[in-house]
Scaffold this active site. Structure first.
Site, mmCIF file in Angstrom:
data_model
loop_
_atom_site.group_PDB
_atom_site.id
_atom_site.type_symbol
_atom_site.label_atom_id
_atom_site.label_comp_id
_atom_site.label_asym_id
_atom_site.label_seq_id
_atom_site.Cartn_x
_atom_site.Cartn_y
_atom_site.Cartn_z
ATOM 1 N N ASP A 97 45.453 38.317 45.026
ATOM 2 C CA ASP A 97 47.185 39.413 45.672
ATOM 3 C C ASP A 97 47.103 40.345 44.939
ATOM 4 O O ASP A 97 48.009 39.742 44.912
ATOM 5 C CB ASP A 97 48.448 38.242 45.523
ATOM 6 C CG ASP A 97 48.033 36.711 46.249
ATOM 7 O OD1 ASP A 97 46.809 36.397 46.911
ATOM 8 O OD2 ASP A 97 49.499 35.946 46.677
ATOM 9 N N CYS A 146 51.110 32.070 42.889
ATOM 10 C CA CYS A 146 50.014 31.918 43.927
ATOM 11 C C CYS A 146 48.662 31.426 42.413
ATOM 12 O O CYS A 146 47.905 30.709 43.663
ATOM 13 C CB CYS A 146 49.881 33.203 44.423
ATOM 14 S SG CYS A 146 51.194 33.327 46.519
ATOM 15 N N LYS A 204 47.053 34.706 53.671
ATOM 16 C CA LYS A 204 47.724 33.842 54.316
ATOM 17 C C LYS A 204 48.746 33.424 53.823
ATOM 18 O O LYS A 204 48.812 35.465 53.893
ATOM 19 C CB LYS A 204 47.470 32.486 52.767
ATOM 20 C CG LYS A 204 47.818 33.344 51.084
ATOM 21 C CD LYS A 204 47.643 32.521 49.609
ATOM 22 C CE LYS A 204 48.119 33.987 49.048
ATOM 23 N NZ LYS A 204 49.225 34.569 48.751
#
Ligand code: VGL
Ligand code: ZN
Length: 203
Positions: A8, A151, A106
């Site tokens: 990310d 994350c 996601k």
């Protein structure tokens, strides 16, 4: 076989972004250098529809940081971030995305969040990342990116659970720290569960 997982590194998690992480952009040069050392590099991308249930704006009278129940799971509410197709959802401009052999998105289901790159928060559906790594004979994963206390943390924990020898590249990650000390707690938890904490220089 070893793989690097880049989590990310997107505009919304960098300074100026909707869910900015203090000094989040400092992970970019670490990621770029570290990617050169791996035969296999994969990335995750937080990729929400605008009606996602993790956005405070989608719940009347709620604010970021509030906790609600979403489809049976506890959910922290966030500012709207990483909306599919938006600038905030794009990878940071300085990140060398040409090294990504595959990208796993996601958080696409509006009813459930997905911190881990492997599964949603209820472990209901796989993103395909675990299967992808297995098929390629990967036994060892190295993880860096954003954010350390969400994350990255959940990706590390799932990688361990899936049986990968799992390394956290500590200088290649930064935390949100909604509460002070969240990042330190996350590192302690990952280490306790078996993650090996390394610096990019040691890789
Ligand atoms: C993340 C909060 C919400 C992350 C994603 O990438 O760590 N955190 N969505
Ligand atoms: Zn998100």
């Amino acid at each position: 076989m070893q793989a690097l997982l880049v989590v990310d590194i997107q505009n919304d998690f960098c300074p100026g972004g909707a869910l900015e992480v203090p000094n989040g952009d400092e992970v970019i040069p670490v990621a770029n250098e570290t990617m050169k050392k791996f035969p296999l590099v994969v990335a995750t991308q937080d990729w929400h529809p605008a009606n996602h249930g993790s956005f405070a704006a989608n719940h009347p009278w709620r604010r970021p940081g509030d906790v609600i129940r979403l489809d049976g799971l506890e959910q922290i509410l966030w500012p709207m971030h990483c909306v599919q197709g938006s600038f905030g959802a794009e990878f940071a401009r300085e990140l060398d995305t040409s090294r990504f052999q595959e990208v796993f998105v996601k958080g696409t289901d509006p009813q459930i969040d997905s911190y881990s790159g492997f599964y949603d928060n209820g472990h209901r559906k796989s993103t395909g990342l675990g299967e992808y790594l297995r098929e390629r004979g990967v036994e060892e994963v190295f993880i860096l990116g954003l954010t350390l206390d969400y994350c990255v943390r959940f990706s590390v924990l799932d990688a361990l659970e899936l049986g990968f020898k799992t390394h956290l590249i500590i200088d290649g990650t930064r935390g949100v720290n909604l509460s002070e000390g969240d990042s330190d707690m996350a590192v302690a938890e990952m280490s306790e569960k078996g993650a090996i904490i390394v610096t990019s220089g040691e890789v």
